[in-house]
Scaffold this active site. Structure first.
Site, PDB file in Angstrom:
ATOM      1  N   ASP A  65       0.860  -1.177   0.000  1.00 14.47           N
ATOM      2  CA  ASP A  65       0.000   0.000   0.000  1.00 14.47           C
ATOM      3  C   ASP A  65       0.899   1.231   0.000  1.00 14.47           C
ATOM      4  OD1 ASP A  65      -1.733   2.070   0.440  1.00 14.47           O
ATOM      5  OD2 ASP A  65      -2.664   1.211   2.233  1.00 14.47           O
ATOM      6  N   ASN A  88       1.621   4.589 -11.363  1.00 11.39           N
ATOM      7  CA  ASN A  88       0.279   4.437 -11.920  1.00 11.39           C
ATOM      8  C   ASN A  88      -0.770   4.145 -10.847  1.00 11.39           C
ATOM      9  OD1 ASN A  88      -1.669   3.746 -14.241  1.00 11.39           O
ATOM     10  ND2 ASN A  88      -1.574   1.798 -13.125  1.00 11.39           N
ATOM     11  N   TYR A 150     -15.507  16.589 -10.341  1.00 12.69           N
ATOM     12  CA  TYR A 150     -14.382  15.686 -10.081  1.00 12.69           C
ATOM     13  C   TYR A 150     -13.281  16.502  -9.414  1.00 12.69           C
ATOM     14  CZ  TYR A 150     -10.732  12.179 -11.109  1.00 12.69           C
ATOM     15  OH  TYR A 150      -9.706  11.261 -11.010  1.00 12.69           O
ATOM     16  N   THR A 188     -10.903   0.645 -19.213  1.00 13.18           N
ATOM     17  CA  THR A 188     -10.469  -0.202 -18.112  1.00 13.18           C
ATOM     18  C   THR A 188     -11.710  -0.787 -17.427  1.00 13.18           C
ATOM     19  OG1 THR A 188     -10.530   1.668 -16.590  1.00 13.18           O
ATOM     20  CG2 THR A 188      -8.430   1.233 -17.727  1.00 13.18           C
TER      21      THR A 188
END
Length: 260
Positions: A65, A88, A150, A188
Site C-alpha cells: 500500500d 500508476n 471531479y 479499463t
C-alpha cells in the site's frame, strides 16, 4: 520498432490490472525485467503469472500500500537498481466539493498524489546516484480538463502535472528524465463499471453500456495498450531528449472546442 529496452529493470505501480498491467506487459515484451506493485496480492500474483508465461524475463511481485511511505522506503531498499519507474497506482473518487469529505479526499491523495511524490523522491535519488534512469507518471486528463464534479481528482492531477514538469525540467542536470502521460477515457474495468452504472440509470439496462462510448472521439474509448505503448516509447532512448513534458492520450477531447 526495437526500443532498445532489453535488459533494463522496470518497476510499475498499480500493476495488477488496467493501464499498469498493460505497461508491465509492454515493457516485458521489450525485454525488461519487471517488478509489479499493487495492493491486492491475489490479483498481483495472477498478473505476474501471466507475464512469466508470456515473456522470458524476470517478474517480481510485491503487494504494498503506497499510501504508507514506509512501504515506499521498503521498495527502494529492495530494488535500488530500477532503470524505469512507472507511477500508476491510485484512483481519486468523483464528486463535488460538498460530496467528497475530508477523509475520502485525504485517503485518495495519500495513495495517488503523495504516493507518486514519495516514489519519485526515493527512486529519483537512487537514479541520480547512478546518473541513469527515467520516471513516467501516469496522471490523468482531469488535471487539464478541470471539472467541479471531479474536484479532488482535477486538483490532485493538476498538482501532479506541475510536479512532473518541475522535476522533469531539472532532471537532465542529473542525467535523468521525468515525463507524464494524461490518459483520458481509457477502457479499463473502472470505466466499464461507470458506463454500466450510467446505462442502468439512464437506459434501464446495464448491458447497453457501450452506447455510452458513441460520443467519444472515434466513437470509442482509448485502449490500455495505446497508453502502454506510449509509456514504453517515452521510457526508451529513442525519446531521450524528452523530459518535463506531459503527453495527453484522450483523442483530442481536452482541446475540442465547444459551441456556445
Amino acid at each position: 520498432m526495437d526500443l532498445g529496452l532489453s535488459g533494463r529493470r522496470a518497476l510499475i505501480t498499480g500493476a495488477s490490472k488496467g493501464i499498469g498491467l498493460a505497461c508491465a506487459r509492454r515493457l516485458a515484451g521489450e525485454g525488461c525485467d519487471v517488478v509489479l506493485v499493487a495492493r491486492t496480492a491475489a490479483e498481483l500474483e495472477a498478473a505476474a503469472a501471466s507475464l512469466r508465461a508470456a515473456h522470458n524475463v524476470a517478474v517480481t511481485a510485491r503487494a504494498a500500500d503506497l499510501s504508507d511511505s514506509a512501504n515506499v522506503d521498503a521498495l527502494a531498499r529492495e530494488f535500488p537498481d530500477i532503470d524505469i519507474l512507472v507511477n500508476n497506482a491510485g484512483a481519486v473518487p468523483g464528486g463535488t466539493l460538498d460530496e467528497v469529505d475530508e477523509a475520502r479526499w485525504r485517503a485518495a491523495w495519500d495513495l495517488k498524489m503523495f504516493g507518486y511524490i514519495n516514489m519519485c523522491r526515493r527512486f529519483y535519488a537512487l537514479m541520480r546516484g547512478r546518473r541513469r534512469g527515467m520516471i513516467v507518471n501516469i496522471i490523468g486528463a482531469g488535471g487539464e480538463s478541470l471539472d467541479a464534479a471531479y474536484i479532488a481528482g482535477s486538483t490532485g492531477n493538476a498538482g501532479l502535472m506541475a510536479f512532473t514538469r518541475a522535476l522533469g525540467g531539472a532532471a537532465p542536470d542529473d542525467g535523468l528524465r521525468v515525463v507524464g502521460i494524461n490518459p483520458g477515457p481509457i477502457l479499463t474495468e473502472r470505466l466499464e463499471g461507470l458506463l454500466r452504472r450510467r446505462a442502468a440509470e439512464t437506459l434501464g439496462d446495464a448491458g447497453r453500456w457501450r452506447e455510452g462510448l458513441a460520443g467519444m472521439p472515434f466513437g470509442r474509448a482509448g485502449e490500455v495498450d495505446e497508453v502502454a505503448a506510449l509509456a514504453a516509447f517515452l521510457a526508451s532512448d529513442l525519446s531521450g531528449y524528452t523530459s518535463g513534458t506531459i503527453v495527453t492520450v484522450d483523442g483530442g477531447m481536452a482541446n475540442k472546442r465547444k459551441a456556445f
